[in-house]
Design a protein around this motif. Structure first.
Motif, PDB file in Angstrom:
ATOM      1  N   LEU A  60       0.850  -1.180   0.035  1.00 38.94           N
ATOM      2  CA  LEU A  60       0.144  -0.074   0.153  1.00 38.94           C
ATOM      3  C   LEU A  60       0.805   1.152   0.111  1.00 38.94           C
ATOM      4  CD1 LEU A  60      -2.791   1.159   0.163  1.00 38.94           C
ATOM      5  CD2 LEU A  60      -2.717   1.060   2.665  1.00 38.94           C
ATOM      6  N   LEU A  61       1.846   1.114   0.987  1.00 35.54           N
ATOM      7  CA  LEU A  61       2.813   2.333   0.728  1.00 35.54           C
ATOM      8  C   LEU A  61       3.370   2.576  -0.657  1.00 35.54           C
ATOM      9  CD1 LEU A  61       4.404   2.100   4.275  1.00 35.54           C
ATOM     10  CD2 LEU A  61       2.896   3.831   3.491  1.00 35.54           C
ATOM     11  N   PHE A  62       3.819   1.355  -1.091  1.00 35.27           N
ATOM     12  CA  PHE A  62       4.591   1.356  -2.348  1.00 35.27           C
ATOM     13  C   PHE A  62       3.851   2.059  -3.430  1.00 35.27           C
ATOM     14  CE2 PHE A  62       5.931  -0.399  -6.423  1.00 35.27           C
ATOM     15  CZ  PHE A  62       7.116  -0.019  -6.676  1.00 35.27           C
ATOM     16  N   VAL A  63       2.439   1.793  -3.395  1.00 34.19           N
ATOM     17  CA  VAL A  63       1.670   2.299  -4.434  1.00 34.19           C
ATOM     18  C   VAL A  63       1.089   3.798  -4.135  1.00 34.19           C
ATOM     19  CG1 VAL A  63      -0.811   2.433  -5.243  1.00 34.19           C
ATOM     20  CG2 VAL A  63       0.412   0.146  -4.956  1.00 34.19           C
ATOM     21  N   ILE A  64       1.050   4.259  -3.035  1.00 40.43           N
ATOM     22  CA  ILE A  64       0.825   5.583  -2.630  1.00 40.43           C
ATOM     23  C   ILE A  64       2.168   6.508  -3.029  1.00 40.43           C
ATOM     24  CG2 ILE A  64       0.639   7.300  -0.940  1.00 40.43           C
ATOM     25  CD1 ILE A  64      -1.184   5.141   0.588  1.00 40.43           C
ATOM     26  N   PHE A  65       3.340   6.156  -2.732  1.00 37.00           N
ATOM     27  CA  PHE A  65       4.438   6.734  -2.857  1.00 37.00           C
ATOM     28  C   PHE A  65       4.738   6.761  -3.991  1.00 37.00           C
ATOM     29  CE2 PHE A  65       5.081   6.196   1.877  1.00 37.00           C
ATOM     30  CZ  PHE A  65       4.976   7.533   1.973  1.00 37.00           C
ATOM     31  N   ILE A  66       4.827   5.684  -5.099  1.00 39.60           N
ATOM     32  CA  ILE A  66       5.121   5.653  -6.437  1.00 39.60           C
ATOM     33  C   ILE A  66       4.154   6.698  -7.227  1.00 39.60           C
ATOM     34  CG2 ILE A  66       4.850   4.206  -8.697  1.00 39.60           C
ATOM     35  CD1 ILE A  66       7.434   4.067  -6.822  1.00 39.60           C
ATOM     36  N   GLY A  67       2.826   6.624  -6.463  1.00 37.21           N
ATOM     37  CA  GLY A  67       1.820   7.772  -7.068  1.00 37.21           C
ATOM     38  C   GLY A  67       2.422   9.173  -6.937  1.00 37.21           C
ATOM     39  N   TRP A  68       2.906   9.293  -5.662  1.00 37.80           N
ATOM     40  CA  TRP A  68       3.236  10.659  -5.660  1.00 37.80           C
ATOM     41  C   TRP A  68       4.634  10.908  -6.404  1.00 37.80           C
ATOM     42  CZ3 TRP A  68       3.144  15.366  -4.049  1.00 37.80           C
ATOM     43  CH2 TRP A  68       4.408  16.145  -3.766  1.00 37.80           C
ATOM     44  N   GLU A  69       5.447  10.017  -6.530  1.00 33.92           N
ATOM     45  CA  GLU A  69       6.632  10.315  -7.354  1.00 33.92           C
ATOM     46  C   GLU A  69       6.401  10.627  -8.620  1.00 33.92           C
ATOM     47  OE1 GLU A  69      10.049  10.147  -6.687  1.00 33.92           O
ATOM     48  OE2 GLU A  69       9.635   9.789  -4.522  1.00 33.92           O
ATOM     49  N   PHE A  70       5.274  10.024  -9.396  1.00 36.04           N
ATOM     50  CA  PHE A  70       5.013  10.086 -10.798  1.00 36.04           C
ATOM     51  C   PHE A  70       4.354  11.591 -10.908  1.00 36.04           C
ATOM     52  CE2 PHE A  70       5.193   5.635 -11.430  1.00 36.04           C
ATOM     53  CZ  PHE A  70       5.892   5.689 -12.730  1.00 36.04           C
ATOM     54  N   PHE A  71       3.611  11.910  -9.734  1.00 36.23           N
ATOM     55  CA  PHE A  71       2.800  13.125  -9.788  1.00 36.23           C
ATOM     56  C   PHE A  71       3.927  14.337  -9.731  1.00 36.23           C
ATOM     57  CE2 PHE A  71       1.439  16.915  -7.171  1.00 36.23           C
ATOM     58  CZ  PHE A  71       0.311  17.223  -7.632  1.00 36.23           C
ATOM     59  N   ALA A  72       4.698  14.170  -8.811  1.00 40.10           N
ATOM     60  CA  ALA A  72       5.812  15.097  -8.705  1.00 40.10           C
ATOM     61  C   ALA A  72       6.802  15.204  -9.893  1.00 40.10           C
ATOM     62  CB  ALA A  72       6.860  14.843  -7.508  1.00 40.10           C
ATOM     63  N   LEU A  73       6.952  14.259 -10.604  1.00 37.73           N
ATOM     64  CA  LEU A  73       7.897  14.131 -11.838  1.00 37.73           C
ATOM     65  C   LEU A  73       7.095  14.875 -12.987  1.00 37.73           C
ATOM     66  CD1 LEU A  73      10.449  12.957 -13.183  1.00 37.73           C
ATOM     67  CD2 LEU A  73       9.305  10.977 -13.871  1.00 37.73           C
ATOM     68  N   TYR A  74       5.733  14.458 -12.973  1.00 36.43           N
ATOM     69  CA  TYR A  74       5.054  15.224 -14.011  1.00 36.43           C
ATOM     70  C   TYR A  74       4.882  16.614 -13.925  1.00 36.43           C
ATOM     71  CZ  TYR A  74       0.954  15.965 -16.865  1.00 36.43           C
ATOM     72  OH  TYR A  74       0.088  16.631 -17.888  1.00 36.43           O
ATOM     73  N   TYR A  75       4.787  17.392 -12.803  1.00 33.26           N
ATOM     74  CA  TYR A  75       4.527  18.497 -12.384  1.00 33.26           C
ATOM     75  C   TYR A  75       5.957  19.184 -12.208  1.00 33.26           C
ATOM     76  CZ  TYR A  75      -0.236  18.281 -12.486  1.00 33.26           C
ATOM     77  OH  TYR A  75      -1.647  18.025 -12.845  1.00 33.26           O
ATOM     78  N   SER A  76       6.925  18.634 -12.357  1.00 35.33           N
ATOM     79  CA  SER A  76       8.427  19.013 -12.364  1.00 35.33           C
ATOM     80  C   SER A  76       8.662  19.527 -10.843  1.00 35.33           C
ATOM     81  CB  SER A  76       8.676  20.201 -13.415  1.00 35.33           C
ATOM     82  OG  SER A  76       8.610  19.394 -14.587  1.00 35.33           O
ATOM     83  N   LEU A  77       8.485  18.839  -9.931  1.00 35.51           N
ATOM     84  CA  LEU A  77       8.490  19.323  -8.772  1.00 35.51           C
ATOM     85  C   LEU A  77       9.968  19.114  -8.048  1.00 35.51           C
ATOM     86  CD1 LEU A  77       5.265  18.336  -6.812  1.00 35.51           C
ATOM     87  CD2 LEU A  77       6.042  20.580  -7.654  1.00 35.51           C
ATOM     88  N   TRP A  78      10.545  18.023  -8.633  1.00 34.24           N
ATOM     89  CA  TRP A  78      12.011  17.773  -8.462  1.00 34.24           C
ATOM     90  C   TRP A  78      12.462  16.967  -9.953  1.00 34.24           C
ATOM     91  CZ3 TRP A  78       9.119  15.442  -4.606  1.00 34.24           C
ATOM     92  CH2 TRP A  78       8.493  14.303  -4.509  1.00 34.24           C
ATOM     93  N   SER A  79      13.803  17.078  -9.728  1.00 39.45           N
ATOM     94  CA  SER A  79      14.220  16.044 -10.955  1.00 39.45           C
ATOM     95  C   SER A  79      15.599  15.556 -10.155  1.00 39.45           C
ATOM     96  CB  SER A  79      14.780  17.085 -12.031  1.00 39.45           C
ATOM     97  OG  SER A  79      15.771  18.036 -11.543  1.00 39.45           O
ATOM     98  N   TRP A  80      16.192  14.657 -11.189  1.00 39.07           N
ATOM     99  CA  TRP A  80      17.339  13.760 -10.671  1.00 39.07           C
ATOM    100  C   TRP A  80      18.465  13.979 -11.570  1.00 39.07           C
ATOM    101  CZ3 TRP A  80      12.405  11.792 -10.909  1.00 39.07           C
ATOM    102  CH2 TRP A  80      11.867  11.529  -9.547  1.00 39.07           C
ATOM    103  N   ASN A  81      19.880  14.037 -11.293  1.00 36.08           N
ATOM    104  CA  ASN A  81      21.102  14.295 -12.052  1.00 36.08           C
ATOM    105  C   ASN A  81      21.082  13.015 -12.689  1.00 36.08           C
ATOM    106  OD1 ASN A  81      23.511  14.645 -13.162  1.00 36.08           O
ATOM    107  ND2 ASN A  81      24.342  15.588 -11.426  1.00 36.08           N
ATOM    108  N   GLU A  82      20.982  12.803 -14.162  1.00 37.36           N
ATOM    109  CA  GLU A  82      21.206  11.553 -14.815  1.00 37.36           C
ATOM    110  C   GLU A  82      22.482  10.938 -14.663  1.00 37.36           C
ATOM    111  OE1 GLU A  82      18.767  10.022 -16.560  1.00 37.36           O
ATOM    112  OE2 GLU A  82      17.285  11.614 -15.871  1.00 37.36           O
ATOM    113  N   SER A  83      23.581  11.747 -14.301  1.00 36.36           N
ATOM    114  CA  SER A  83      24.943  11.044 -14.195  1.00 36.36           C
ATOM    115  C   SER A  83      24.801  10.453 -12.922  1.00 36.36           C
ATOM    116  CB  SER A  83      25.953  12.008 -14.261  1.00 36.36           C
ATOM    117  OG  SER A  83      25.906  13.124 -13.120  1.00 36.36           O
TER     118      SER A  83
END
Length: 72
Positions: free
Chosen positions: A7-30
């Motif tokens: 359940l936590l996995f589903v909730i937090f992955i959903g949050w991650e996709f939301f944050a990624l979609y709205y560019s709330l944060w990003s990651w350094n590809e390197s």
């Protein structure tokens, strides 16, 4: 415990996709190991292992308290 972690996995992955979609944060590809479905693999590992460590610590403290109560 497994249901809770899923359940936590589903909730937090959903949050991650939301944050990624709205560019709330990003990651350094390197600095990434790789990506899975658009998210860094480390994010999946973090979402799995942090709750496991929390549950483990909770159980450990509970056992230590029980042991201490038997001694006194």
């Amino acid at each position: 415990m497994l249901i809770t972690i899923l359940l936590l996995f589903v909730i937090f992955i959903g949050w991650e996709f939301f944050a990624l979609y709205y560019s709330l944060w990003s990651w350094n590809e390197s600095e990434l190991i790789g990506r899975l479905f658009g998210l860094p693999i480390g994010e999946y590992l973090y979402i799995i292992f942090v709750p496991l460590m929390g549950f483990g610590l909770y159980e450990l403290v509970g056992e230590l308290i029980k042991k201490n109560e038997k001694v006194h």
